[in-house]
Design an enzyme around this catalytic site. Sequence first.
Site, PDB file in Angstrom:
ATOM      1  N   ASP A 109       0.834  -1.192   0.000  1.00  0.00           N
ATOM      2  CA  ASP A 109       0.000   0.000   0.000  1.00  0.00           C
ATOM      3  C   ASP A 109       0.879   1.257   0.000  1.00  0.00           C
ATOM      4  O   ASP A 109       1.712   1.420  -0.892  1.00  0.00           O
ATOM      5  CB  ASP A 109      -0.960  -0.063   1.209  1.00  0.00           C
ATOM      6  CG  ASP A 109      -1.989   1.040   1.235  1.00  0.00           C
ATOM      7  OD1 ASP A 109      -2.944   0.969   0.445  1.00  0.00           O
ATOM      8  OD2 ASP A 109      -1.833   1.974   2.042  1.00  0.00           O
ATOM      9  N   HIS A 275      -6.993  -6.784   0.263  1.00  0.00           N
ATOM     10  CA  HIS A 275      -5.935  -5.783   0.119  1.00  0.00           C
ATOM     11  C   HIS A 275      -4.624  -6.139   0.819  1.00  0.00           C
ATOM     12  O   HIS A 275      -3.583  -5.576   0.482  1.00  0.00           O
ATOM     13  CB  HIS A 275      -6.463  -4.455   0.676  1.00  0.00           C
ATOM     14  CG  HIS A 275      -5.520  -3.320   0.567  1.00  0.00           C
ATOM     15  ND1 HIS A 275      -4.930  -2.924  -0.616  1.00  0.00           N
ATOM     16  CD2 HIS A 275      -5.054  -2.452   1.525  1.00  0.00           C
ATOM     17  CE1 HIS A 275      -4.156  -1.877  -0.405  1.00  0.00           C
ATOM     18  NE2 HIS A 275      -4.212  -1.576   0.878  1.00  0.00           N
TER      19      HIS A 275
END
Length: 294
Positions: A109, A275
């Site tokens: 991320d 994610h």
Amino acid sequence: MLPVCQIPGFQLRDVMAGEVRIRTALGGKGPPLLLLHGHPQTHLTWGKIAPALAERFTVVAADLRGYGDSAKPEGGAGHVGYSKRTMARDQVEVMRALGFERFAVVGHDRGGRVAHRMALDHPQAVERLALFDIAPTVTMYARTNQEFATRYFWWFFLIQPEPLPERMIGADPEFFLRQHIEGQIKIPGSTSEAVFAEYLRCYRDPATRHAICEDYRAAATIDLEHDAADAGTRITAPLLALWGGRGTVGKLYDVLETWREKATDVRGEALDCGHSPQEERPEETLRLLLDFLG
């Protein structure tokens, strides 16, 4: 400040990157490996795979500036203090302070965006590069449509002028944080309550929330300027891209193709998760990572 939850076998150490204090968790022995977390996590996001990595590597799991228990300087004019260039330089200086001039780096991320910039600005330092669940920032902004804006609304919320997002999140940090994490993770329970409590401890700090907004504001401004200036430069370090097949990045982009536009040596695959592969599919993530790192 000492967290209640720590990575087993790792020692916490504050390292100075210039005038900025960076909290690190150190463990293992062998070639150096830097792990960089994303938003809204801290270095604890690596807790399920870091001990196994430490059997082969000297692992440095760092809190990015503004996050976790690292220092939280002001962003300054143009949010330069949270540009990925500045954040990458922090981590290169941390590794040098620990005696490592060249190392592998894994970023998830926001940490992946820092690692991307690091590979461009410091190619002599980055031996190998693994990026988890991201496409290039400039690509994601350029291809924004209603679906992306709906799925990743915080990309457009957190960049609003101070103090709008800071004050709105501050009204109920736990609600915002839990909704954010549970919305992105597709395997329920992958973030333990103990780890969530640590994320929340840091998120309750107004300075952390402000720094996070500055990180995103930089991504929408100065980072895009830096990316445009380097549009013709490609990453030369071998690059592994892993992403969640159930998540936004996997559904909206041909992830490998986006990175082949930016790098010369790209490989990778989707995992059956959302994610956070390192939290949702730790064993598979570890296997793929070890195979790549050699």
